[in-house]
Design a protein around this motif. Structure first.
Motif, PDB file in Angstrom:
ATOM      1  N   LYS A 121     -40.285  35.341  57.481  1.00 46.28           N
ATOM      2  CA  LYS A 121     -41.509  36.033  57.086  1.00 46.28           C
ATOM      3  C   LYS A 121     -41.644  36.280  55.585  1.00 46.28           C
ATOM      4  O   LYS A 121     -42.679  36.777  55.137  1.00 46.28           O
ATOM      5  CB  LYS A 121     -41.596  37.377  57.830  1.00 46.28           C
ATOM      6  N   LYS A 122     -40.595  35.965  54.812  1.00 50.66           N
ATOM      7  CA  LYS A 122     -40.647  36.273  53.381  1.00 50.66           C
ATOM      8  C   LYS A 122     -40.240  35.058  52.544  1.00 50.66           C
ATOM      9  O   LYS A 122     -39.153  34.501  52.735  1.00 50.66           O
ATOM     10  CB  LYS A 122     -39.721  37.445  53.051  1.00 50.66           C
ATOM     11  N   ILE A 123     -41.116  34.686  51.624  1.00 51.94           N
ATOM     12  CA  ILE A 123     -40.827  33.613  50.677  1.00 51.94           C
ATOM     13  C   ILE A 123     -41.193  34.076  49.272  1.00 51.94           C
ATOM     14  O   ILE A 123     -42.254  34.686  49.056  1.00 51.94           O
ATOM     15  CB  ILE A 123     -41.613  32.317  50.995  1.00 51.94           C
ATOM     16  N   VAL A 124     -40.319  33.783  48.330  1.00 52.76           N
ATOM     17  CA  VAL A 124     -40.621  33.947  46.906  1.00 52.76           C
ATOM     18  C   VAL A 124     -40.678  32.543  46.310  1.00 52.76           C
ATOM     19  O   VAL A 124     -39.712  31.783  46.415  1.00 52.76           O
ATOM     20  CB  VAL A 124     -39.555  34.792  46.180  1.00 52.76           C
ATOM     21  N   PHE A 125     -41.797  32.208  45.725  1.00 52.50           N
ATOM     22  CA  PHE A 125     -41.993  30.871  45.165  1.00 52.50           C
ATOM     23  C   PHE A 125     -42.138  30.952  43.658  1.00 52.50           C
ATOM     24  O   PHE A 125     -42.990  31.687  43.146  1.00 52.50           O
ATOM     25  CB  PHE A 125     -43.228  30.210  45.774  1.00 52.50           C
ATOM     26  N   THR A 126     -41.304  30.195  42.958  1.00 58.80           N
ATOM     27  CA  THR A 126     -41.412  30.119  41.505  1.00 58.80           C
ATOM     28  C   THR A 126     -42.335  28.978  41.140  1.00 58.80           C
ATOM     29  O   THR A 126     -41.980  27.808  41.264  1.00 58.80           O
ATOM     30  CB  THR A 126     -40.033  29.911  40.850  1.00 58.80           C
ATOM     31  N   SER A 127     -43.524  29.325  40.686  1.00 58.75           N
ATOM     32  CA  SER A 127     -44.481  28.332  40.234  1.00 58.75           C
ATOM     33  C   SER A 127     -44.298  28.136  38.732  1.00 58.75           C
ATOM     34  O   SER A 127     -43.183  28.021  38.241  1.00 58.75           O
ATOM     35  CB  SER A 127     -45.911  28.767  40.582  1.00 58.75           C
ATOM     36  N   SER A 128     -45.352  28.135  37.986  1.00 55.10           N
ATOM     37  CA  SER A 128     -45.291  27.839  36.560  1.00 55.10           C
ATOM     38  C   SER A 128     -46.602  28.287  35.921  1.00 55.10           C
ATOM     39  O   SER A 128     -47.601  28.513  36.614  1.00 55.10           O
ATOM     40  CB  SER A 128     -45.087  26.326  36.350  1.00 55.10           C
ATOM     41  N   ILE A 129     -46.614  28.378  34.599  1.00 55.69           N
ATOM     42  CA  ILE A 129     -47.872  28.608  33.892  1.00 55.69           C
ATOM     43  C   ILE A 129     -48.631  27.297  33.690  1.00 55.69           C
ATOM     44  O   ILE A 129     -49.774  27.304  33.248  1.00 55.69           O
ATOM     45  CB  ILE A 129     -47.644  29.307  32.540  1.00 55.69           C
ATOM     46  N   ALA A 130     -48.003  26.172  34.051  1.00 57.13           N
ATOM     47  CA  ALA A 130     -48.651  24.870  33.874  1.00 57.13           C
ATOM     48  C   ALA A 130     -49.966  24.733  34.639  1.00 57.13           C
ATOM     49  O   ALA A 130     -50.864  24.016  34.180  1.00 57.13           O
ATOM     50  CB  ALA A 130     -47.688  23.749  34.259  1.00 57.13           C
ATOM     51  N   PRO A 131     -50.156  25.368  35.812  1.00 53.26           N
ATOM     52  CA  PRO A 131     -51.460  25.275  36.478  1.00 53.26           C
ATOM     53  C   PRO A 131     -52.633  25.786  35.643  1.00 53.26           C
ATOM     54  O   PRO A 131     -53.784  25.412  35.909  1.00 53.26           O
ATOM     55  CB  PRO A 131     -51.271  26.120  37.740  1.00 53.26           C
ATOM     56  N   PRO A 147     -55.192  22.646  35.580  1.00 53.29           N
ATOM     57  CA  PRO A 147     -54.003  21.902  35.153  1.00 53.29           C
ATOM     58  C   PRO A 147     -54.368  20.522  34.620  1.00 53.29           C
ATOM     59  O   PRO A 147     -55.260  19.857  35.136  1.00 53.29           O
ATOM     60  CB  PRO A 147     -53.173  21.809  36.436  1.00 53.29           C
ATOM     61  N   ASN A 148     -53.662  20.118  33.570  1.00 53.90           N
ATOM     62  CA  ASN A 148     -53.953  18.817  32.959  1.00 53.90           C
ATOM     63  C   ASN A 148     -52.699  17.956  32.824  1.00 53.90           C
ATOM     64  O   ASN A 148     -52.662  17.047  31.996  1.00 53.90           O
ATOM     65  CB  ASN A 148     -54.628  19.003  31.594  1.00 53.90           C
ATOM     66  N   THR A 149     -51.680  18.250  33.631  1.00 55.91           N
ATOM     67  CA  THR A 149     -50.482  17.414  33.692  1.00 55.91           C
ATOM     68  C   THR A 149     -50.099  17.231  35.158  1.00 55.91           C
ATOM     69  O   THR A 149     -50.434  18.080  36.002  1.00 55.91           O
ATOM     70  CB  THR A 149     -49.294  18.062  32.958  1.00 55.91           C
ATOM     71  N   PRO A 150     -49.391  16.153  35.481  1.00 56.89           N
ATOM     72  CA  PRO A 150     -48.918  15.997  36.866  1.00 56.89           C
ATOM     73  C   PRO A 150     -48.090  17.182  37.326  1.00 56.89           C
ATOM     74  O   PRO A 150     -48.186  17.600  38.495  1.00 56.89           O
ATOM     75  CB  PRO A 150     -48.100  14.705  36.808  1.00 56.89           C
ATOM     76  N   TYR A 151     -47.270  17.727  36.437  1.00 53.92           N
ATOM     77  CA  TYR A 151     -46.456  18.890  36.797  1.00 53.92           C
ATOM     78  C   TYR A 151     -47.338  20.075  37.166  1.00 53.92           C
ATOM     79  O   TYR A 151     -47.158  20.712  38.218  1.00 53.92           O
ATOM     80  CB  TYR A 151     -45.529  19.248  35.649  1.00 53.92           C
ATOM     81  N   GLY A 152     -48.316  20.392  36.310  1.00 55.38           N
ATOM     82  CA  GLY A 152     -49.188  21.525  36.578  1.00 55.38           C
ATOM     83  C   GLY A 152     -49.987  21.345  37.850  1.00 55.38           C
ATOM     84  O   GLY A 152     -50.164  22.288  38.639  1.00 55.38           O
ATOM     85  N   ILE A 153     -50.484  20.128  38.094  1.00 52.35           N
ATOM     86  CA  ILE A 153     -51.241  19.850  39.320  1.00 52.35           C
ATOM     87  C   ILE A 153     -50.354  20.032  40.546  1.00 52.35           C
ATOM     88  O   ILE A 153     -50.741  20.662  41.532  1.00 52.35           O
ATOM     89  CB  ILE A 153     -51.813  18.420  39.272  1.00 52.35           C
ATOM     90  N   SER A 154     -49.140  19.488  40.470  1.00 46.88           N
ATOM     91  CA  SER A 154     -48.235  19.577  41.620  1.00 46.88           C
ATOM     92  C   SER A 154     -47.863  21.021  41.931  1.00 46.88           C
ATOM     93  O   SER A 154     -47.746  21.408  43.098  1.00 46.88           O
ATOM     94  CB  SER A 154     -46.975  18.741  41.373  1.00 46.88           C
ATOM     95  N   LYS A 155     -47.689  21.840  40.903  1.00 50.63           N
ATOM     96  CA  LYS A 155     -47.331  23.244  41.130  1.00 50.63           C
ATOM     97  C   LYS A 155     -48.497  24.028  41.726  1.00 50.63           C
ATOM     98  O   LYS A 155     -48.301  24.903  42.586  1.00 50.63           O
ATOM     99  CB  LYS A 155     -46.876  23.882  39.813  1.00 50.63           C
ATOM    100  N   LEU A 156     -49.716  23.730  41.298  1.00 44.90           N
ATOM    101  CA  LEU A 156     -50.872  24.423  41.865  1.00 44.90           C
ATOM    102  C   LEU A 156     -51.047  24.054  43.338  1.00 44.90           C
ATOM    103  O   LEU A 156     -51.309  24.922  44.183  1.00 44.90           O
ATOM    104  CB  LEU A 156     -52.131  24.066  41.080  1.00 44.90           C
ATOM    105  N   VAL A 157     -50.877  22.778  43.661  1.00 46.57           N
ATOM    106  CA  VAL A 157     -50.948  22.362  45.064  1.00 46.57           C
ATOM    107  C   VAL A 157     -49.852  23.057  45.876  1.00 46.57           C
ATOM    108  O   VAL A 157     -50.087  23.531  46.996  1.00 46.57           O
ATOM    109  CB  VAL A 157     -50.834  20.834  45.189  1.00 46.57           C
ATOM    110  N   ALA A 158     -48.646  23.141  45.305  1.00 47.00           N
ATOM    111  CA  ALA A 158     -47.538  23.801  45.999  1.00 47.00           C
ATOM    112  C   ALA A 158     -47.845  25.280  46.257  1.00 47.00           C
ATOM    113  O   ALA A 158     -47.504  25.814  47.320  1.00 47.00           O
ATOM    114  CB  ALA A 158     -46.249  23.658  45.190  1.00 47.00           C
TER     115      ALA A 158
END
Length: 338
Positions: A121-131, A147-158
Motif C-alpha cells: 500500500k505504500k510506495i515512495v518514488f524518486t522522480s526528477s526535476i527534468a519533467p 519535459p524536453n529530454t527523453p529522461y524528463g519524458i520518461s520520468k513524467l510517464v513513470a
C-alpha cells in the motif's frame, strides 16, 4: 514491515539503507538491483567513488533484479511492506534515448505490478526535476510539466504510472513522489564532485554567467525527508520538490564549497564567446573533466525550482547548505568532496 529498495546499490539507495538501519534496525531492507554493492556503477565511466566509507558494508540483502522485467522474488512479501523505487537510467546526456524509456517506464510498470500483486500500500518514488523542462522560470509543484529530454519524458510517464496504481485503491494506498534538485553527498559521482575537483585543480571557471540558479539538496536530508513523509502521510498522493529554499546560485555554491573545504583558488569568469569554442575543442580531445558543449549549456541553464512547499511542511531540516557541505567533507576525512 520490511523495505524493498529498487536501485538500492545506487547513491540515494545506499544512504537510505544506512538511515533505515539506524532508525529501524529490526526491519529488513532488500536491495533490488542489477549491480552488487561495492561494484562501480556502469554509468560512471571513471573515478568511481562509493557512497560507503572504507571498510563499510551495505546493511541490506542484495537480490539481483532487473526492473525492466516482471519482478518475482523468493522472499516473504507482506502487504505492510514498503517500496522505495529508485531504479532508473538518469545520467543525461550519456545514454541512447531508448534506454531511458526501457528502464524508467517499464520499470515503473513492473514495480507497480509487483505492489499490486502483493497488496503493498505504500510506495515512495524518486522522480526528477527534468519533467519541468529546461527553462529559467520558477517551477512549483503546480507548474505544467514540459519535459524536453527523453529522461524528463520518461520520468513524467513513470510518475503517472505510479499515480494510476494509487488511484486503483485511493482510499488505502499511499504514494509519495519527490522531485529532487541536484543531489549531493558522499558517493554522488556527479555535478558537485566534479565542481569541487575542478575548482581544486584550477579547471573551473564561471561559464558565461555567475547567477545561474542550481536548486540542490543534501542526500542525507533527502532520505530523511522521504522516510518522514512515508511515516507521516496517510492515503493519497503527495508531490514535493526537494531542494533548499531559496535555491542557490552557482556563485554562492562555489563560495560555500571553497569556504567549507579551505580552498583558496581563484575562479575566473569566461564569457560565452570564449567558452563554447573551448568546449567544442575539449570534446574533440575526449572531454577531459566531462567538458563538452552539452554540459556547458546545461551549466548555463538555471534549475530554478521552488522549495517552498517542503519548507512549509512540518519537516525540520537537519543541515543548512553550508553544514551539509561540512558534513560531506567530514565523511571524506576532510580530504575532499567525493
Amino acid at each position: 514491515m520490511n523495505y524493498f529498495i529498487t536501485g538500492g546499490t545506487g547513491f540515494i539507495g545506499t544512504h537510505l539503507t544506512k538511515l533505515l538501519k539506524e532508525t529501524h534496525p529490526e526491519a529488513i531492507a532488500y536491495n533490488l538491483d542489477i549491480v552488487e554493492p561495492g561494484t562501480p556503477l556502469p554509468a560512471v565511466k571513471r573515478h568511481y567513488r562509493s557512497p560507503l566509507k572504507k571498510g563499510e558494508t551495505l546493511p541490506s540483502k542484495f537480490i539481483y533484479c532487473d526492473v525492466r522485467k516482471p519482478i518475482e522474488l523468493d522472499v516473504p512479501v507482506s502487504s505492510e511492506d514498503v517500496i522505495f523505487n529508485f531504479a532508473a537510467v538518469h545520467r543525461t546526456p550519456g545514454h541512447p534515448d531508448h534506454e531511458y524509456f526501457e528502464t524508467n517506464i517499464r520499470g515503473a510498470e513492473n514495480v507497480c505490478a509487483f505492489a499490486e500483486r502483493h497488496g503493498i500500500k505504500k510506495i515512495v518514488f524518486t522522480s526528477s526535476i527534468a519533467p519541468y523542462g529546461a527553462a529559467e522560470e520558477l517551477k512549483e509543484e503546480t507548474t505544467l510539466p514540459t519535459p524536453n529530454t527523453p529522461y524528463g519524458i520518461s520520468k513524467l510517464v513513470a510518475e503517472h504510472i505510479h499515480r494510476t496504481w494509487q488511484a486503483r485503491d485511493h482510499e488505502h494506498r499511499q504514494l509519495t513522489i519527490v522531485r529532487p534538485g541536484v543531489v549531493f553527498g558522499k558517493g554522488e559521482n556527479g555535478n558537485f564532485t566534479r565542481l569541487y575537483w575542478a575548482i581544486r585543480g584550477h579547471k573551473f571557471a564561471y561559464p558565461g554567467r555567475k547567477d545561474t540558479i542550481k536548486a540542490c539538496i543534501y542526500v542525507k536530508e533527502l532520505v530523511r525527508f522521504m522516510l518522514y513523509r512515508l511515516e507521516n502521510h496517510g492515503q493519497g498522493v503527495e508531490l514535493y520538490n526537494c531542494c533548499y529554499e531559496p535555491a542557490y546560485t552557482i556563485e554562492h555554491i562555489v563560495r560555500a564549497m571553497k569556504q567549507v573545504t579551505g580552498l583558496t583558488q581563484y575562479v575566473p569568469y569566461i564569457p560565452n564567446a570564449l567558452i563554447m569554442p573551448a568546449a567544442f575543442i575539449a570534446q574533440c580531445l575526449g572531454s577531459p573533466m566531462g567538458i563538452c558543449p552539452a554540459r556547458v549549456r546545461k551549466l548555463q541553464i538555471s534549475t530554478n525550482i521552488c522549495g517552498k512547499k517542503l519548507a512549509a511542511s512540518e519537516y525540520k531540516f537537519q543541515w543548512t547548505f553550508e553544514e551539509a557541505l561540512a558534513d560531506w567533507f567530514e565523511d571524506n576525512d576532510r580530504e575532499g568532496l567525493e
